[in-house]
Every structure is written in C-alpha cells, then in structure tokens.
Design an enzyme around this catalytic site. Structure first.
Site, PDB file in Angstrom:
ATOM      1  N   GLY A 200     -31.860 -61.539 -14.058  1.00 36.12           N
ATOM      2  CA  GLY A 200     -32.556 -61.093 -15.258  1.00 36.12           C
ATOM      3  C   GLY A 200     -32.705 -62.186 -16.294  1.00 36.12           C
ATOM      4  O   GLY A 200     -32.768 -63.380 -15.983  1.00 36.12           O
ATOM      5  N   LEU A 226     -36.182 -56.702  -8.923  1.00 33.53           N
ATOM      6  CA  LEU A 226     -36.087 -57.913  -9.739  1.00 33.53           C
ATOM      7  C   LEU A 226     -35.030 -58.876  -9.208  1.00 33.53           C
ATOM      8  O   LEU A 226     -33.863 -58.502  -9.060  1.00 33.53           O
ATOM      9  CB  LEU A 226     -35.772 -57.535 -11.191  1.00 33.53           C
ATOM     10  CG  LEU A 226     -35.660 -58.697 -12.190  1.00 33.53           C
ATOM     11  CD1 LEU A 226     -37.000 -59.417 -12.317  1.00 33.53           C
ATOM     12  CD2 LEU A 226     -35.168 -58.192 -13.541  1.00 33.53           C
ATOM     13  N   ASP A 227     -35.459 -60.116  -8.929  1.00 28.84           N
ATOM     14  CA  ASP A 227     -34.571 -61.201  -8.491  1.00 28.84           C
ATOM     15  C   ASP A 227     -33.788 -60.861  -7.222  1.00 28.84           C
ATOM     16  O   ASP A 227     -32.688 -61.363  -6.996  1.00 28.84           O
ATOM     17  CB  ASP A 227     -33.583 -61.576  -9.606  1.00 28.84           C
ATOM     18  CG  ASP A 227     -34.281 -62.099 -10.846  1.00 28.84           C
ATOM     19  OD1 ASP A 227     -35.389 -62.645 -10.711  1.00 28.84           O
ATOM     20  OD2 ASP A 227     -33.723 -61.949 -11.957  1.00 28.84           O
ATOM     21  N   GLU A 228     -34.376 -60.003  -6.369  1.00 31.62           N
ATOM     22  CA  GLU A 228     -33.695 -59.590  -5.142  1.00 31.62           C
ATOM     23  C   GLU A 228     -34.429 -60.049  -3.890  1.00 31.62           C
ATOM     24  O   GLU A 228     -33.992 -59.769  -2.782  1.00 31.62           O
ATOM     25  CB  GLU A 228     -33.565 -58.054  -5.104  1.00 31.62           C
ATOM     26  CG  GLU A 228     -32.653 -57.461  -6.156  1.00 31.62           C
ATOM     27  CD  GLU A 228     -31.186 -57.569  -5.791  1.00 31.62           C
ATOM     28  OE1 GLU A 228     -30.886 -58.043  -4.682  1.00 31.62           O
ATOM     29  OE2 GLU A 228     -30.337 -57.183  -6.612  1.00 31.62           O
TER      30      GLU A 228
END
Length: 283
Positions: A200, A226-228
């Site tokens: 994040g 998100l960011d995965e």
C-alpha cells in the site's frame, strides 16, 4: 543461416514425459537451429515451462501450424515471436520521473526492447520528460468521480495504439478490477517496497518506523488484489539507522528503476511465464 529468422518460443503445459523431445523434434524437422533452450518442471503445480530460441528459414506461419498441433496433444499454452522485436509499450506515470526517465533512456540508448507508443500521466508534471525523448504524452486526470471515464479513455488508447504492454512507472493510482482483468498479464507495476512487506501507501515511512536495515523494490504483474500480483523481480539495498524517510526514498528510487527495467526487459524478451500466483523467469 542465410535469410533466416530468429524466433523465440515460450510455452507451458501439464508436465509429462516427451514434451522437450516433441518440441525440439518439431523444430528440427523444419530445419530449425536452436540457439538457446531452458525448461523447468514445477513439482508443486505439475506444470512444465520452456523457452526456446531458434533460427529457421521456414515461414513463421508453418511453424505456428506445427505448434498448434502440438498444443492440442499436450494442452499447451504458447507464444511465438521474433527475438528482439520491440514491444509496443505504454508507460503510465504520476509526478515522480525517475522510472520514466530510466525506461526512456534505456529504450533509446541501451537496447531495451520496447517501442514506446506513448506516456500517460494523471498530471502534467512529466510531459517535458516524455517529449524530450520523443514520446507522445497524454494527460488523463483521475478523480473518484471521473475514474470510470478515465479508464475508458485509457483503454481506447491501448487499443488504438496497438499496445502490448502497460508499465506503471510510479503511477499512483489503483486500476479497477475490470481493467486489471482486461489487461491481465500485460501490466507491470513497480512497488517501492520488498513485497510482501509494507504494502500500500507510504512504504518508506513504514520502513523507517520499523527501523529496517534493508529496503527494496518489487516489480510485479498487476491484478485486482493490491500489490498481490505475481512477482517478476526484486532487489534490495542497505540502509542505516541515521537515514531519514527522505534518505530512504532517495536510496530506494535507484533500486526501483533498476528492478522495473529488468522486469520489463525479461517480459519483452518472453522470459517470464505465469505459474499461478508466481512466475517462472528464464533469466
């Protein structure tokens, strides 16, 4: 080989005996000269991955017919492209220019195989950088109220420019799940942290608060989570207790640009294959 074409084949399929023999045999029967070959069988997923570079005088369409037949026999997903062909790329930015400048410089002077179709910014700040390198700049502002329209405009650009790869070079906006799905496997993001740590916003501030001794950056494919997304490349650099958040950011930006450029190169050279939530990288 005179009048030959240098092609790169990448593929994945359920692992079973005979795949390498079948693929290399098909290429050999067409007079192909294999110049590079790598393969990997993943015991965790039961999948097999392969990347082959081959020189051949046979028309590409003929090879594609052979590969289509193999795909039916082995439930194979595959792609065939010319080695070194610059990939049509759209770079997306906000206000920080270190990754954009690095990509444009590498494309012009260091053989990064991208054909920059344009730069999209949600602010005007980096227009001069893009135009210095001869890349068309498109400003598409994004607010909560205009997000849907902005993404529609972005998608229209992708289609009209023949874009094959979208690079989020510190683009500080979250793409909608619908857009992530439409561009699945074709969007690379640089996250200014060594994921899965400090996801994040404000990762350098988070790292400073935790007193870490290493900071890093992660290039990954974008998904709705998100960011995965599947990780392509990561790197780190050492930091010290006296480093401020600003000092961490300055050190981290150097790592960010290197990691992003490496991930883009590997993707455009067809060295990255999806393996569920992970990737296989034939570096």
């Amino acid at each position: 080989m005179s009048d030959s074409t240098h092609l790169v084949l990448s593929l994945s399929c359920p692992d079973k005996p005979g795949i390498v023999h079948a693929v290399t045999g098909a290429l050999a029967r067409r007079g192909g000269n294999i110049t590079e070959s790598k393969q990997f069988g993943d015991s965790d997923t039961g999948l097999f991955f392969m990347r082959v570079q081959v020189e051949t005088t046979v028309p590409r369409l003929e090879l594609e017919k052979d590969l289509e037949a193999l795909a039916g026999d082995y439930a194979m997903e595959w792609s065939l492209d010319e080695v070194g062909r610059p990939m049509r790329t759209l770079i997306m930015v906000s206000k920080e220019g270190h990754c954009l400048t690095d990509l444009l410089f590498r494309a012009r002077s260091q053989g990064l195989p991208i054909d920059v179709a344009g730069v999209v910014g949600n602010h005007e700040d980096l227009r001069a950088v893009a135009e210095f390198y001869g890349a068309p700049f498109h400003c598409i502002p994004v607010t909560r109220e205009t997000k849907e329209a902005a993404e529609a405009e972005l998608m229209a650009l992708v289609e009209s420019l023949g874009v094959e790869l979208v690079v989020l070079a510190r683009y500080m906006q979250i793409l909608s799940p619908a857009l992530c799905e439409r561009l699945h496997g074709g969007v690379i993001n640089i996250h200014h942290s060594f994921l899965p740590s400090f996801k994040g916003a404000r990762p350098y501030a988070q790292a400073h608060e935790r007193g870490v001794k290493l900071i890093g950056a992660t290039a990954h494919y974008v998904t709705a989570d998100l960011d995965e997304g599947p990780i392509i490349e990561q790197d780190v650099t050492r930091v010290a207790h006296e480093d401020s958040v600003a000092a961490l950011r300055a050190k981290g930006q150097d790592v960010e640009r290197r990691v992003l450029a490496q991930a883009v190169r590997w993707h455009t050279e067809h060295r990255v294959l999806m393996n569920g939530h992970r990737t296989v990288v034939f570096a």
